[in-house]
Design an enzyme around this catalytic site. Structure first.
Site, PDB file in Angstrom:
ATOM      1  N   LEU A 146      17.098   7.654 -14.236  1.00  0.00           N
ATOM      2  CA  LEU A 146      18.015   8.091 -13.191  1.00  0.00           C
ATOM      3  C   LEU A 146      18.027   7.146 -12.002  1.00  0.00           C
ATOM      4  O   LEU A 146      19.042   6.998 -11.323  1.00  0.00           O
ATOM      5  CB  LEU A 146      17.634   9.497 -12.715  1.00  0.00           C
ATOM      6  CG  LEU A 146      17.878  10.651 -13.681  1.00  0.00           C
ATOM      7  CD1 LEU A 146      17.368  11.950 -13.090  1.00  0.00           C
ATOM      8  CD2 LEU A 146      19.359  10.768 -14.024  1.00  0.00           C
ATOM      9  N   LYS A 150       9.177  12.270 -12.706  1.00  0.00           N
ATOM     10  CA  LYS A 150       9.053  11.359 -11.563  1.00  0.00           C
ATOM     11  C   LYS A 150       7.769  10.553 -11.729  1.00  0.00           C
ATOM     12  O   LYS A 150       6.673  11.103 -11.769  1.00  0.00           O
ATOM     13  CB  LYS A 150       9.024  12.144 -10.254  1.00  0.00           C
ATOM     14  CG  LYS A 150      10.339  12.828  -9.928  1.00  0.00           C
ATOM     15  CD  LYS A 150      10.271  13.493  -8.576  1.00  0.00           C
ATOM     16  CE  LYS A 150      11.556  14.240  -8.272  1.00  0.00           C
ATOM     17  NZ  LYS A 150      12.704  13.361  -8.173  1.00  0.00           N
ATOM     18  N   LYS A 210      15.271   4.012  -9.619  1.00  0.00           N
ATOM     19  CA  LYS A 210      13.946   3.456  -9.373  1.00  0.00           C
ATOM     20  C   LYS A 210      13.893   2.833  -7.991  1.00  0.00           C
ATOM     21  O   LYS A 210      14.916   2.505  -7.390  1.00  0.00           O
ATOM     22  CB  LYS A 210      13.584   2.415 -10.437  1.00  0.00           C
ATOM     23  CG  LYS A 210      14.504   1.196 -10.480  1.00  0.00           C
ATOM     24  CD  LYS A 210      14.052   0.229 -11.557  1.00  0.00           C
ATOM     25  CE  LYS A 210      15.003  -0.970 -11.651  1.00  0.00           C
ATOM     26  NZ  LYS A 210      14.554  -1.927 -12.688  1.00  0.00           N
ATOM     27  N   GLY A 211      12.670   2.714  -7.477  1.00  0.00           N
ATOM     28  CA  GLY A 211      12.456   2.133  -6.165  1.00  0.00           C
ATOM     29  C   GLY A 211      11.085   1.497  -6.114  1.00  0.00           C
ATOM     30  O   GLY A 211      10.414   1.327  -7.147  1.00  0.00           O
ATOM     31  N   GLY A 212      10.646   1.149  -4.906  1.00  0.00           N
ATOM     32  CA  GLY A 212       9.381   0.451  -4.765  1.00  0.00           C
ATOM     33  C   GLY A 212       8.183   1.290  -5.145  1.00  0.00           C
ATOM     34  O   GLY A 212       7.136   0.763  -5.503  1.00  0.00           O
ATOM     35  N   PHE A 213       8.306   2.609  -5.064  1.00  0.00           N
ATOM     36  CA  PHE A 213       7.156   3.467  -5.308  1.00  0.00           C
ATOM     37  C   PHE A 213       7.146   4.050  -6.720  1.00  0.00           C
ATOM     38  O   PHE A 213       6.157   4.618  -7.151  1.00  0.00           O
ATOM     39  CB  PHE A 213       7.160   4.612  -4.283  1.00  0.00           C
ATOM     40  CG  PHE A 213       5.833   5.328  -4.187  1.00  0.00           C
ATOM     41  CD1 PHE A 213       4.798   4.802  -3.441  1.00  0.00           C
ATOM     42  CD2 PHE A 213       5.630   6.529  -4.838  1.00  0.00           C
ATOM     43  CE1 PHE A 213       3.583   5.458  -3.351  1.00  0.00           C
ATOM     44  CE2 PHE A 213       4.416   7.195  -4.751  1.00  0.00           C
ATOM     45  CZ  PHE A 213       3.390   6.653  -4.005  1.00  0.00           C
ATOM     46  N   GLY A 214       8.218   3.914  -7.475  1.00  0.00           N
ATOM     47  CA  GLY A 214       8.239   4.480  -8.820  1.00  0.00           C
ATOM     48  C   GLY A 214       9.639   4.596  -9.367  1.00  0.00           C
ATOM     49  O   GLY A 214      10.555   3.880  -8.953  1.00  0.00           O
ATOM     50  N   ASP A 257      11.551  13.299   3.396  1.00  0.00           N
ATOM     51  CA  ASP A 257      12.620  12.409   2.915  1.00  0.00           C
ATOM     52  C   ASP A 257      13.947  13.157   2.776  1.00  0.00           C
ATOM     53  O   ASP A 257      14.638  13.031   1.760  1.00  0.00           O
ATOM     54  CB  ASP A 257      12.226  11.769   1.578  1.00  0.00           C
ATOM     55  CG  ASP A 257      12.999  10.477   1.293  1.00  0.00           C
ATOM     56  OD1 ASP A 257      13.627   9.940   2.240  1.00  0.00           O
ATOM     57  OD2 ASP A 257      12.988  10.012   0.145  1.00  0.00           O
TER      58      ASP A 257
END
Length: 510
Positions: free
Chosen positions: A42, A67, A44-48, A164
């Site tokens: 779905l 997640k 993604k980013g820097g943390f997962g 967030d």
């Protein structure tokens, strides 16, 4: 075709055959914790990253959200600290039980990565909603705040800070139009905040601290408080009204205020509330959700809402959810109740004054066929709460328009293109929608009494809890529509009506 998706962030070819247990490309396990298989990424980013997955241990392989969180720790000590913190925070989230917050189904660590398993919510996030359907008007923003603040109040009562809140993390659930708060930063930010203190890393170089533009100064300094969520909620309101992220606005160098007011058409009262939500100084900001909810009951809000009801009530009047009423009642003192009663008389007098005021003219638009079509041609899609009774909009190109809670009695929509239009809670009694294209239209809780759908295309339309008494479906195409047999027995049908199963077995209803 359903695939098995490898969750290894370094995998070059993550798509695999759905029966495999090991990734063909990198050899990683495709079955997580011996029960979950990812089938689609779905985001993604820097943390997962986030995936749609299936639970292989439950009959029917139900869908879920996976997640994946990767702690910013480089050594064994940091990783062990992260695992301990993750488990503690995940247990806290596991205690949350609210119908508008996805349930945490499971959590575990695997191969130095953490996983949260949550229920899947079918809906569109508000960021996408604004991009596809246009910015919110004042009544839509008020209704948004009425819907979201009780969720936030519950969350804070459980001693959880979301960390967030933003339009992308608020879904409008498809089945009932309710808002759902997703993607807590609580776990990842709490883990990284503690790691930063333990490992000596600076807050802004390595660790996740929320989303820029929505995270207030104290959260950027890794000291979030409950009102940090209120700041983020204020930023979300700005986006809904303007279509722009708060970080794209200038700041007043003298006061530090966000300069978002230009070219917006909302009342001074609502502007004042949002500005207080966005106060940089926590002493000037709403400290609790209760304070914010109380501010949303100031006279100008109450007057506008009373005016809407005092005209001609729609079948779905604007009311608070039951748990909202309980929250307010539980905290009200006798003096507050007395003040509320005495304020009623003043409210009635104020309503009369406001009807001729400039502010009222801005919020209560008198629609004609020309002004409506001009608005559509200029890109407006959201007409929530508006009075459009009796307008002739024949052959209009109105696909994906939003008519939530609209007064549409007697409107002419014949031969119009209304595919994917949203009529949630609207009053369409006696309306003419003959031969209109209404494929995938949403009529949940809509009053359709005596409406004419003769020859209309209603394929995949949703009539959940709609009133279809004496509604004319003669010759209409209802293939795959969500409408039950009991509803159809109250409507008009004939030999040429196509039913949800694709048949024309009209005699079954006699």
């Amino acid at each position: 075709m359903i695939i098995s998706y490898c969750v290894n962030p370094d995998c070059s070819e993550p798509k695999n055959h759905p029966k495999l247990k090991k990734c063909n490309s990198c050899g990683s396990n495709l079955i997580l914790n011996k029960r979950y298989r990812a089938i689609k990424m779905l985001g993604k980013g820097g943390f997962g990253a986030t995936f749609v997955g299936v639970d292989l241990t439950v009959v029917g392989d139900p869908l879920c959200v996976i997640k994946q969180l990767r702690p910013m720790a480089d050594d064994a000590q940091g990783l062990n600290t992260a695992i301990s913190l993750f488990e503690r925070e995940a247990k806290t989230l596991g205690k949350i039980d609210h119908p508008q917050i996805p349930k945490l189904l499971d959590y575990f660590a695997d191969n130095d990565r953490f996983y949260l398993i949550q229920e899947l919510v079918n809906g569109q996030n508000l960021q996408r909603e604004v991009k596809t359907q246009g910015v919110y008007g004042e009544l839509a923003v008020r209704r948004f705040l009425e819907d979201i603040t009780p969720i936030l109040k519950y969350l804070h009562s459980e001693r959880v800070i979301h960390r967030d809140i933003k339009p992308a993390n608020i879904l409008r659930r498809k089945k009932d139009e309710k808002l759902v708060l997703i993607d807590f930063g609580a776990v990842k930010d709490q883990v990284n905040t503690q790691l930063a203190k333990t490992m000596g890393q600076t807050a802004l170089t390595k660790f996740s601290v929320g989303t820029m533009g929505y995270a207030p100064p104290e959260q950027l300094a890794m000291r979030p408080i409950y009102s940090s969520d209120i700041f983020a909620l204020g930023g979300t309101c700005v986006y809904l009204i303007t279509g722009k992220s708060p970080k794209n606005f200038n700041i007043d160098p003298d006061t530090g205020k966000l300069l978002w007011h230009e070219n917006v058409n909302i009342s001074g009262a609502l502007t004042k509330v949002i500005d207080k939500m966005l106060a940089q100084d926590t002493k000037e900001r709403f400290k609790t959700v209760d304070e914010l909810m109380e501010a949303l009951k100031v006279p100008s809000f109450a007057q506008s809402l009373s005016q809407n009801v005092s005209k001609k009530p729609s079948p779905q009047p604007q009311v608070k959810h039951s748990h909202d009423s309980e929250d307010i009642t539980a905290t009200a003192t006798n003096s507050q109740l007395s003040n509320t009663l005495s304020a009623t008389e003043r409210l009635e007098k104020a309503i009369q004054k406001r009807r001729t005021s400039k502010e009222n003219k801005a919020t209560a638009i008198k629609w004609t066929q020309d002004t409506f079509l001009t608005a559509v041609n200029n890109g407006k899609k959201d007409f929530s709460d508006q009075n459009l009774q009796g307008l002739n909009l024949e052959e209009g190109k109105l696909n994906k328009c939003i008519f939530r809670y609209c007064q549409l009695q007697g409107v002419i929509f014949s031969e119009a293109n209304l595919s994917q239009a949203n009529f949630y809670g609207a009053d369409l009694s006696n309306a003419n929608l003959s031969n209109a294209n209404l494929s995938q239209a949403y009529f949940s809780k809509t009053n359709l009494e005596n409406a004419d759908f003769k020859g209309a295309n209603l394929g995949n339309a949703d009539f959940t809890n709609a009133n279809v008494t004496n509604t004319n479906f003669c010759g209409a195409n209802l293939k795959n529509a969500k409408i039950n047999q009991q509803q159809l027995k109250t409507a008009k049908i004939n030999w040429n009506t196509v039913f949800p199963d694709g048949s024309r077995h009209w005699w079954k209803f006699f």
